[in-house]
Design an enzyme around this catalytic site. Structure first.
Site, PDB file in Angstrom:
ATOM      1  N   TRP A  41       0.473  -0.943   0.037  1.00 19.59           N
ATOM      2  CA  TRP A  41      -0.323  -0.095  -0.462  1.00 19.59           C
ATOM      3  C   TRP A  41       0.805   1.465  -0.340  1.00 19.59           C
ATOM      4  O   TRP A  41       0.472   2.431  -0.016  1.00 19.59           O
ATOM      5  CB  TRP A  41      -1.217  -0.284   0.968  1.00 19.59           C
ATOM      6  N   CYS A  42       2.450   1.327   0.061  1.00 20.28           N
ATOM      7  CA  CYS A  42       2.901   2.328   0.088  1.00 20.28           C
ATOM      8  C   CYS A  42       3.543   2.580  -1.359  1.00 20.28           C
ATOM      9  O   CYS A  42       3.620   2.524  -2.075  1.00 20.28           O
ATOM     10  CB  CYS A  42       4.368   2.264   1.187  1.00 20.28           C
ATOM     11  N   TYR A  43       3.186   4.044  -0.581  1.00 13.44           N
ATOM     12  CA  TYR A  43       3.391   5.409  -2.603  1.00 13.44           C
ATOM     13  C   TYR A  43       4.899   4.791  -2.842  1.00 13.44           C
ATOM     14  O   TYR A  43       5.195   4.710  -3.787  1.00 13.44           O
ATOM     15  CB  TYR A  43       3.164   5.709  -1.961  1.00 13.44           C
ATOM     16  N   SER A  45       7.594   5.780   4.184  1.00 11.08           N
ATOM     17  CA  SER A  45       5.664   5.755   4.753  1.00 11.08           C
ATOM     18  C   SER A  45       5.140   4.698   6.247  1.00 11.08           C
ATOM     19  O   SER A  45       6.290   4.400   6.062  1.00 11.08           O
ATOM     20  CB  SER A  45       4.583   5.291   3.473  1.00 11.08           C
TER      21      SER A  45
END
Length: 488
Positions: A172-174, A323
């Site tokens: 989910w981390c950009y 993140s």
């Protein structure tokens, strides 16, 4: 020349010959009572003379330390890694300073708040300009170049290769998604250059922390992506399989990653099963690498200078290239010291307690307090806030030495609360300096007044005792006369 007989004529205290006086039991009793009374009253008067007497007033704060205020602190956070622990300061005038390091020191600690080694020299986190490949390059499609590592095969790969470089990421981390293509490209090229089955000098892998939570927790991963460098031979300790390793903070494009991996593998001999050597090329230290934290806790101590306006001192996980999962960040902390103004010496503290004993506990009101939250679903995303109202106290001492004629300290009240939030949890200290200050002035006692009272005590007790003795003696004589008259 005045004769002695003329000089004796001015004697106010003429002596009665002892043969003409008569002692009595009642007089002896009154004399003892009078002596005890004098001693008691003398002690009371001496105690009052030695007691501290002060006057208190409230005035506008015109202190000599100007518009700035110093905050000293020593705070232990057993669940926040020194790798990302950041001390930030902001105020209502728009000041916003992030990750203060010049006057702040960090020490890795274990869950029992014990230091695990020397100071954690993190410095500011290097700024990453390239977080991945912006465009397609000559390497083509990335594919799955890096090895997927989990809790079962981690030890196998770390023992088989001299250097194991692992990308701990979250889907989910950009920033993890920005890194993924270039990481897989670099891993594929490194595998082609250094065959892991034959060469065994270096291997690039990746760990999905949403699937391998225990493995990531064991290596104290709190920000994504975290690139760790494990070296065979000196990386395993008898501490639940914990590995000493380094963190990589360099550029994240393919070219930079390959260059960094080449630098790591260069000093390692072909087919080496020995200890991986440190990179000493050009005699310089690679600023893209630094030791990774050995524990998940951090003690932060030091000081910051802020303006004398309402503001915040915030301790949080911070990085411009990582993140964080708010549910995995725990800012529970124990406060060993938190004070405003100059740090007071033991001698100054002793003088303050003498003059203002009722203020002694407010100088460091938060010291020794713990604010802990359990790491569960019900206690996730918890921000701990402290609201501090600060008042300056200025004390003018009359008995202290010259350097302690004027004593200054900051007292504060503290109200704390735990607040659930959707954002990354922080430990926030909101301070609000008061525009007024308390002025305490020591009032000296007059020695002449003390002597006058002492003479009054001695003279008054002897006079009253003499009157009582005279009344008692005459009463006894009168009673004897009356008794004698009845028998005649």
């Amino acid at each position: 020349m005045i004769s002695s007989s003329k000089l004796k004529s001015v004697d106010f205290y003429r002596k009665i010959p002892r043969d003409l006086t008569e002692a009595s039991l009642s007089g002896a009793g009154l004399s003892i009572i009078a002596a005890l009374s004098i001693m008691f009253l003398f002690g009371m008067e001496l105690n009052d003379y030695l007691a501290v007497s002060t006057t208190t007033s409230v005035v506008v704060d015109k202190s000599a330390d100007g518009e700035f205020l110093r905050i000293d602190f020593n705070i232990s956070l057993p669940a926040l890694s020194c790798e990302f622990a950041s001390v930030d300061v902001s105020d209502i005038l728009g000041t916003n300073r992030l990750n203060i390091t010049k006057t702040v020191r960090k020490f890795s600690i274990d869950p029992n708040l014990k230091s695990t080694g020397s100071e954690f020299h993190s410095g500011p986190i290097p700024h990453v300009n390239n977080h991945g490949d912006e465009i397609e390059d000559d390497y083509g499609e990335s594919g799955e170049g890096s090895i997927k590592i989990n809790g079962q095969n981690f030890d196998h790969y770390s023992h088989q290769h001299a250097i194991l470089v692992v990308n701990f990421y979250a889907p989910w981390c950009y920033w993890s998604n920005r890194l993924k293509p270039s990481w897989d490209r670099a891993a594929k090229i490194i595998r082609e250059r250094y065959d892991p089955e034959v060469d065994r000098r270096i291997l690039l892998g990746k760990v999905d922390c949403t699937e391998e939570g225990e493995l990531c927790k064991r290596h104290h991963i709190q920000g994504y992506p975290s690139i760790r460098i494990f070296r065979k031979g000196s990386d395993v300790r008898d501490n639940h399989g914990h590995h000493d390793h380094e963190s990589y903070y360099g550029e994240r494009d393919t070219e930079s990653l390959i260059a960094a991996m080449e630098t790591l593998v260069a000093p390692v001999p072909m087919e080496s099963h020995k200890l991986a050597l440190e990179d000493k090329s050009n005699g310089t230290i690679d600023t893209a690498k630094r030791p990774a934290p050995t524990t998940s806790g951090c003690r932060i101590e030091g000081f910051v200078r802020v303006k004398k306006v309402p503001g915040n001192l915030i301790i949080s996980a911070h990085s411009g290239a990582h993140s964080f999962d708010p549910s995995q960040i725990n800012v529970s902390h124990v406060i060993s010291h938190f004070s405003f103004g100059k740090k007071l010496s033991p001698r100054t503290l002793s003088e303050l307690k003498r003059l203002t004993p009722y203020l002694g506990g407010s100088y460091d009101r938060l010291a020794g307090h713990s604010y802990m939250t359990s790491h569960s679903d019900l206690n996730a995303n918890v921000t701990i806030e402290h609201y501090l109202q600060v008042v300056k106290t200025e004390i003018i001492s009359r008995r202290a030495s010259q350097e302690h004629k004027l004593l200054e300290e900051y007292e504060y009240t503290a109200h704390s609360s735990l607040v659930q939030s959707i954002y990354i949890p922080v430990a926030k200290f909101h301070f609000e300096p008061a525009p007024m200050q308390v002025l305490v002035t020591e009032v000296p006692k007059s020695f002449s007044h003390f002597i006058t009272n002492l003479c009054a005590i001695i003279g008054g007790v002897f006079t009253v005792a003499g009157i009582l003795d005279s009344i008692l003696h005459n009463t006894i004589r009168l009673m004897k006369k009356v008794e004698l008259g009845k028998h005649m």
